[in-house]
Design a protein around this motif. Structure first.
Motif, PDB file in Angstrom:
ATOM      1  N   ASN A  66      59.716  37.118  26.293  1.00 31.20           N
ATOM      2  CA  ASN A  66      58.947  36.487  27.360  1.00 31.20           C
ATOM      3  C   ASN A  66      59.943  35.821  28.311  1.00 31.20           C
ATOM      4  O   ASN A  66      60.815  35.071  27.864  1.00 31.20           O
ATOM      5  CB  ASN A  66      58.000  35.441  26.746  1.00 31.20           C
ATOM      6  N   SER A  68      60.257  33.772  32.174  1.00 31.20           N
ATOM      7  CA  SER A  68      59.616  33.185  33.349  1.00 31.20           C
ATOM      8  C   SER A  68      60.695  32.571  34.226  1.00 31.20           C
ATOM      9  O   SER A  68      61.719  32.105  33.739  1.00 31.20           O
ATOM     10  CB  SER A  68      58.561  32.148  32.962  1.00 31.20           C
ATOM     11  N   ILE A  77      58.282  35.150  41.731  1.00 31.73           N
ATOM     12  CA  ILE A  77      58.079  36.581  41.517  1.00 31.73           C
ATOM     13  C   ILE A  77      59.460  37.239  41.542  1.00 31.73           C
ATOM     14  O   ILE A  77      60.261  36.967  42.442  1.00 31.73           O
ATOM     15  CB  ILE A  77      57.187  37.192  42.618  1.00 31.73           C
ATOM     16  N   GLN A  79      61.976  40.874  39.940  1.00 25.82           N
ATOM     17  CA  GLN A  79      62.088  42.131  39.217  1.00 25.82           C
ATOM     18  C   GLN A  79      62.899  41.816  37.968  1.00 25.82           C
ATOM     19  O   GLN A  79      64.032  41.323  38.071  1.00 25.82           O
ATOM     20  CB  GLN A  79      62.814  43.187  40.060  1.00 25.82           C
ATOM     21  N   LYS A  97      56.529  43.894  31.880  1.00 28.35           N
ATOM     22  CA  LYS A  97      55.327  43.909  32.702  1.00 28.35           C
ATOM     23  C   LYS A  97      55.060  42.473  33.140  1.00 28.35           C
ATOM     24  O   LYS A  97      55.331  41.521  32.413  1.00 28.35           O
ATOM     25  CB  LYS A  97      54.139  44.522  31.986  1.00 28.35           C
ATOM     26  N   GLN A  98      54.556  42.359  34.338  1.00 31.56           N
ATOM     27  CA  GLN A  98      54.280  41.051  34.927  1.00 31.56           C
ATOM     28  C   GLN A  98      52.865  40.611  34.585  1.00 31.56           C
ATOM     29  O   GLN A  98      51.920  41.389  34.712  1.00 31.56           O
ATOM     30  CB  GLN A  98      54.447  41.126  36.446  1.00 31.56           C
ATOM     31  N   THR A 100      50.354  37.618  35.787  1.00 33.65           N
ATOM     32  CA  THR A 100      50.191  36.578  36.801  1.00 33.65           C
ATOM     33  C   THR A 100      48.895  35.834  36.557  1.00 33.65           C
ATOM     34  O   THR A 100      47.849  36.449  36.352  1.00 33.65           O
ATOM     35  CB  THR A 100      50.161  37.197  38.215  1.00 33.65           C
ATOM     36  N   VAL A 105      53.669  32.842  36.285  1.00 34.55           N
ATOM     37  CA  VAL A 105      54.041  34.252  36.277  1.00 34.55           C
ATOM     38  C   VAL A 105      54.972  34.447  35.086  1.00 34.55           C
ATOM     39  O   VAL A 105      55.951  33.716  34.919  1.00 34.55           O
ATOM     40  CB  VAL A 105      54.757  34.678  37.575  1.00 34.55           C
ATOM     41  N   TYR A 106      54.646  35.431  34.233  1.00 30.55           N
ATOM     42  CA  TYR A 106      55.438  35.753  33.053  1.00 30.55           C
ATOM     43  C   TYR A 106      55.809  37.220  33.088  1.00 30.55           C
ATOM     44  O   TYR A 106      55.078  38.044  33.619  1.00 30.55           O
ATOM     45  CB  TYR A 106      54.636  35.502  31.765  1.00 30.55           C
ATOM     46  N   TYR A 107      56.928  37.534  32.472  1.00 28.02           N
ATOM     47  CA  TYR A 107      57.364  38.912  32.304  1.00 28.02           C
ATOM     48  C   TYR A 107      57.554  39.126  30.811  1.00 28.02           C
ATOM     49  O   TYR A 107      58.299  38.387  30.163  1.00 28.02           O
ATOM     50  CB  TYR A 107      58.655  39.168  33.078  1.00 28.02           C
ATOM     51  N   THR A 127      65.843  38.525  42.434  1.00 26.85           N
ATOM     52  CA  THR A 127      65.005  37.873  43.439  1.00 26.85           C
ATOM     53  C   THR A 127      65.653  38.166  44.785  1.00 26.85           C
ATOM     54  O   THR A 127      66.800  37.780  45.019  1.00 26.85           O
ATOM     55  CB  THR A 127      64.911  36.350  43.200  1.00 26.85           C
TER      56      THR A 127
END
Length: 144
Positions: A66, A68, A77, A79, A97-98, A100, A105-107, A127
């Motif tokens: 995880n 953030s 936000i 990549q 995967k994002q 929101t 916002v987590y990846y 970014t």
């Protein structure tokens, strides 16, 4: 129902992050005015309905990472990409995967955990035109 499931996923991930911070200290890297928080855990920590809502495989042999990104007190936000390597240097790409939500916002990405071992993670956070890289080792265990 979808928003509730994501809220529960966020709560679960937050609890996992807090538990990991309590055990090992906070996992974060700061790049200028941006802070990247990250955590890994076994997917069996997720409740079945939460894993399903996030499209994650819940298995004793699947880990989750995880990530953030925060700038000030606001989510960023980005990549996010990366790899995880085992002790033989076999590399597995991480497919983030994002997720929101309001104010967050987590990846998240999954990776195999076949046996107890130390893994090396390389996480790239882009970014704009800037790419920041985090490298860390984590001892992983198959779940119950």
């Amino acid at each position: 129902m979808g928003r509730l499931a994501l809220l529960l996923l966020t709560a679960c991930l937050s609890v996992s992050i807090m538990a990991a911070e309590a055990i090992k200290g906070e996992r974060q890297e700061t790049f200028g005015d941006m802070t990247v928080h990250y955590n890994t855990f076994n997917s069996t920590y997720l409740q079945p309905d939460i894993a399903k809502a996030a499209e994650l495989v819940r298995s004793k042999n699947q880990g989750v990472i995880n990530v953030s990104i925060i700038k000030g007190d606001k989510p960023v936000i980005a990549q996010v990409s990366g790899t995880v390597k085992d002790l033989t240097s076999k590399s597995v790409p991480l497919k983030f995967k994002q997720i929101t939500e309001t104010g967050a916002v987590y990846y998240i990405a999954q990776f195999p955990v076949d046996q107890q071992e130390v893994r090396t993670f390389e996480i790239n956070v882009q970014t704009g035109d800037k790419i920041n890289t985090i490298n860390f080792n984590q001892e992983l265990f198959p779940g119950e």
